[in-house]
Design a protein around this motif. Structure first.
Motif, mmCIF file in Angstrom:
data_model
loop_
_atom_site.group_PDB
_atom_site.id
_atom_site.type_symbol
_atom_site.label_atom_id
_atom_site.label_comp_id
_atom_site.label_asym_id
_atom_site.label_seq_id
_atom_site.Cartn_x
_atom_site.Cartn_y
_atom_site.Cartn_z
ATOM 1 N N ASN A 1 0.871 -1.187 0.000
ATOM 2 C CA ASN A 1 0.000 0.000 0.000
ATOM 3 C C ASN A 1 0.897 1.222 0.000
ATOM 4 O OD1 ASN A 1 -2.849 -1.145 0.629
ATOM 5 N ND2 ASN A 1 -1.459 -2.183 2.028
ATOM 6 N N PHE A 2 0.795 2.024 -1.035
ATOM 7 C CA PHE A 2 1.617 3.233 -1.120
ATOM 8 C C PHE A 2 1.462 4.076 0.139
ATOM 9 C CE2 PHE A 2 2.335 7.632 -2.465
ATOM 10 C CZ PHE A 2 3.548 7.522 -3.102
ATOM 11 N N CYS A 3 0.215 4.124 0.648
ATOM 12 C CA CYS A 3 -0.043 4.832 1.907
ATOM 13 C C CYS A 3 -1.134 4.065 2.649
ATOM 14 C CB CYS A 3 -0.506 6.255 1.641
ATOM 15 S SG CYS A 3 -2.138 6.298 0.866
ATOM 16 N N GLY A 4 -1.335 4.439 3.898
ATOM 17 C CA GLY A 4 -2.336 3.736 4.723
ATOM 18 C C GLY A 4 -3.726 4.340 4.620
ATOM 19 N N SER A 5 -3.944 5.171 3.617
ATOM 20 C CA SER A 5 -5.215 5.889 3.459
ATOM 21 C C SER A 5 -6.429 4.984 3.661
ATOM 22 C CB SER A 5 -5.240 6.492 2.048
ATOM 23 O OG SER A 5 -6.539 6.907 1.715
ATOM 24 N N GLY A 6 -7.250 5.315 4.652
ATOM 25 C CA GLY A 6 -8.477 4.559 4.894
ATOM 26 C C GLY A 6 -8.246 3.200 5.537
ATOM 27 N N SER B 1 -4.880 2.496 7.787
ATOM 28 C CA SER B 1 -4.202 2.799 9.052
ATOM 29 C C SER B 1 -4.158 4.303 9.312
ATOM 30 C CB SER B 1 -2.775 2.244 9.020
ATOM 31 O OG SER B 1 -2.061 2.843 7.968
ATOM 32 N N PHE B 2 -4.706 5.059 8.382
ATOM 33 C CA PHE B 2 -4.517 6.509 8.415
ATOM 34 C C PHE B 2 -5.801 7.236 8.020
ATOM 35 C CE2 PHE B 2 -3.680 9.929 5.286
ATOM 36 C CZ PHE B 2 -3.143 10.884 6.127
ATOM 37 N N LEU B 3 -6.163 8.275 8.798
ATOM 38 C CA LEU B 3 -7.313 9.121 8.449
ATOM 39 C C LEU B 3 -6.955 10.593 8.655
ATOM 40 C CD1 LEU B 3 -10.382 7.250 10.038
ATOM 41 C CD2 LEU B 3 -9.735 7.323 7.615
ATOM 42 N N THR C 1 -10.393 10.029 4.101
ATOM 43 C CA THR C 1 -9.341 9.028 3.867
ATOM 44 C C THR C 1 -7.997 9.646 3.498
ATOM 45 O OG1 THR C 1 -10.059 8.915 1.571
ATOM 46 C CG2 THR C 1 -10.963 7.242 3.073
ATOM 47 N N CYS C 2 -7.991 10.913 3.097
ATOM 48 C CA CYS C 2 -6.762 11.479 2.508
ATOM 49 C C CYS C 2 -6.776 13.003 2.693
ATOM 50 C CB CYS C 2 -6.753 11.095 1.026
ATOM 51 S SG CYS C 2 -5.715 12.070 -0.054
ATOM 52 N N PRO C 3 -5.620 13.631 2.955
ATOM 53 C CA PRO C 3 -5.610 15.088 3.160
ATOM 54 C C PRO C 3 -6.169 15.851 1.963
ATOM 55 C CG PRO C 3 -3.422 14.159 3.573
ATOM 56 C CD PRO C 3 -4.280 13.029 3.081
ATOM 57 N N TRP C 4 -5.968 15.323 0.759
ATOM 58 C CA TRP C 4 -6.422 16.016 -0.442
ATOM 59 C C TRP C 4 -7.915 15.830 -0.667
ATOM 60 C CZ3 TRP C 4 -3.049 18.803 -3.640
ATOM 61 C CH2 TRP C 4 -1.692 18.693 -3.306
ATOM 62 N N GLU C 5 -8.519 14.925 0.073
ATOM 63 C CA GLU C 5 -9.938 14.635 -0.139
ATOM 64 C C GLU C 5 -10.837 15.299 0.905
ATOM 65 O OE1 GLU C 5 -11.013 13.451 -2.763
ATOM 66 O OE2 GLU C 5 -9.750 11.852 -3.568
ATOM 67 N N GLY D 1 1.043 3.142 -5.698
ATOM 68 C CA GLY D 1 0.966 4.571 -5.999
ATOM 69 C C GLY D 1 -0.077 5.335 -5.202
ATOM 70 N N CYS D 2 0.009 6.659 -5.350
ATOM 71 C CA CYS D 2 -0.892 7.567 -4.632
ATOM 72 C C CYS D 2 -2.237 7.628 -5.361
ATOM 73 C CB CYS D 2 -0.246 8.949 -4.570
ATOM 74 S SG CYS D 2 -1.390 10.250 -4.096
ATOM 75 N N MET D 3 -3.298 7.293 -4.654
ATOM 76 C CA MET D 3 -4.626 7.259 -5.283
ATOM 77 C C MET D 3 -5.056 8.640 -5.770
ATOM 78 S SD MET D 3 -6.700 4.636 -2.865
ATOM 79 C CE MET D 3 -5.964 5.149 -1.320
ATOM 80 N N PHE D 4 -4.640 9.665 -5.040
ATOM 81 C CA PHE D 4 -5.064 11.011 -5.425
ATOM 82 C C PHE D 4 -4.376 11.436 -6.731
ATOM 83 C CE2 PHE D 4 -5.259 15.627 -5.333
ATOM 84 C CZ PHE D 4 -6.623 15.798 -5.161
ATOM 85 N N ILE D 5 -3.096 11.098 -6.853
ATOM 86 C CA ILE D 5 -2.378 11.409 -8.105
ATOM 87 C C ILE D 5 -3.006 10.628 -9.261
ATOM 88 C CG2 ILE D 5 -0.173 11.187 -9.329
ATOM 89 C CD1 ILE D 5 1.239 11.776 -6.685
#
Ligand code: SF4
Ligand code: SF4
Length: 427
Positions: A319-324, A326-328, A338-342, A386-390
């Motif tokens: 997992n590129f990041c723990g979005s949703g 391990s991380f909120l 789920t993500c700072p950009w969201e 990869g980064c889902m937001f990108i």
């Protein structure tokens, strides 16, 4: 650099030295002979010793390699303590002015503490929990940071849970009061700075149009004076076609006494030529760093350090990041995303206060390398999908890969292999 592939083995050849091969599942690197390299250009491998050795290596599954799976369990929370900013960066992701379009400019600490309790009570004994203070500009609300930090310290004291604190700041508000807050929490600090004044002032001006660089440099001096009471100090720049002077930024960073440098390609940028220029400059930085100080200096550049760590520890990333998982992210109204950009995107909202939709998060549990269909990519266990937001910015779907991202990632991983081999060969 030339590249060849046999199933999960990818090989690279640079102008000098023997070809280098990478085992994608086992995260192993080995020199290969010219004979093996030549075999890898064939449709199918031959039957000589080199080909048989390569086939056997490819079949191996190392017992030492560690899985990169993540299960749902929040271990990291980013909190928008403010949603307002004193700068007006040209590429601001928080609604252009730090507010995300919301009228609420700072978090309500009273509402936040029960939410923190909720998450902290779910951290297993011996676990870790990190809080990242974000904004807007988080240092516009130092009292909020202090109260949240003190509460987390209190909640974790004697609980065998290791709490840590990070902040992402524009670095213009370092003063006696903010220094006291940052040192009291031994905060890891990331200062946003896109290079020397001639570039940074254009990208990161204050609201009245004046440049911010001199204030940042002054702030960094003050941080330097209390370094032993802080965590890691990182300088972070964002680069796009308006500013692709990464090498100049790196030279400037080196004068500022930080521990680490991060170079990010702007999520808004989609120009192929700029993408390649970004990679070229990262390669120049790697060359400069390695010549100046070998592995230690190279690993001050965050991305290279990350890949060195993964190779040293044979630690896969799925997992590129723990979005949703391990991380909120918590916004100033205590909504959870789920993500700072969201932040502000209802589709990515997974809770409010202590009402968290864990069932939805469980449904998203599959590793990103599966969800993003990365199974055939040789870089998958170093990249993690990869980064889902990108991806979403580039393709319209968070699970549809952005080609420019993949190009950058694979190129920089290839560069890492070369320096990894050089570093380990001299040990
Ligand atoms: S480089 Fe691209 S294809 Fe490969 S793992 Fe990363 S996101 Fe997936
Ligand atoms: S999806 Fe991208 S921007 Fe969002 S948390 Fe993950 S790495 Fe960060």
């Amino acid at each position: 650099m030339e590249q060849r592939r046999f199933k999960d083995i990818v090989a690279f050849k640079w102008n000098q030295g023997a070809p280098l091969a990478f085992h994608a599942r086992n995260l192993e690197i080995a020199e290969i002979s010219e004979d093996t390299w030549n075999q890898m250009s064939q449709e199918s491998l031959g039957a000589d010793d080199a080909a048989v050795a390569l086939k056997n290596w490819e079949l191996e599954n190392s017992p030492d390699v560690k899985s990169g799976r993540l299960s749902v369990g929040i271990r990291s929370l980013t909190i928008n303590v403010t949603q307002i900013c004193n700068l007006k960066c040209t590429y601001c992701a928080a609604g252009g002015d730090g507010t995300y379009g919301s009228a609420q400019t700072k978090i309500n600490v009273e509402k936040t503490l029960p939410q923190l309790k909720f998450f902290l009570e779910r951290v297993p004994t011996g676990g870790r929990f990190n809080i990242t203070f974000l904004g807007g500009e988080p240092l516009l609300y130092p009292d909020g940071i202090q109260e949240i930090g003190n509460y987390v310290r209190l909640m974790t004291a004697g609980q065998n849970v290791q709490a840590s604190f990070s902040i992402v700041t524009n670095g213009t508000l370092i003063n006696e009061k903010t220094l006291k807050v940052l040192t009291s929490l031994k905060t890891n600090i990331t200062v946003s700075l896109d290079g020397p004044a001639e570039t940074n002032d254009k990208a990161r001006p204050s609201k009245d149009g004046r440049g911010s660089t001199s204030l940042v440099v002054e702030g960094l001096k003050q941080l330097s004076a209390v370094r032993e009471s802080l965590g890691r100090l990182t300088l972070h720049g964002v680069f796009n076609r308006e500013n692709l002077e990464l090498v100049k930024a790196y030279e400037f960073y080196k004068t500022l006494n930080a521990d680490r440098y991060e170079f990010t390609y702007s999520v808004e940028e989609n120009d192929d030529a700029s993408n390649k220029l970004f990679v070229d400059q990262m390669n120049q930085i790697a060359d400069m760093a390695y010549k100046a100080g070998g592995e230690e200096e190279l690993r001050k550049v965050g991305i290279f350090d990350q890949y060195f760590n993964a190779l040293d520890n044979q630690q896969q990333t799925e997992n590129f990041c723990g979005s949703g998982k391990s991380f909120l992210v918590m916004d100033a109204k205590n909504n959870l995303f789920t993500c700072p950009w969201e932040v502000g995107n209802k589709e990515e909202q997974v809770g409010q206060g202590t009402d968290v939709d864990f069932a939805r998060m469980e449904a998203e549990q599959a590793p990103l390398i599966e969800k993003n269909n990365c199974q055939s990519c040789w870089a998958r266990f170093l990249c993690g999908g990869g980064c889902m937001f990108i991806h979403k910015k580039g393709t319209g779907s968070k699970h549809q890969k952005d080609g420019q991202f993949c190009f950058r990632t694979r190129s920089l991983i290839g560069t890492t292999f070369m320096y990894y081999k050089l570093s380990r060969a001299t040990c």
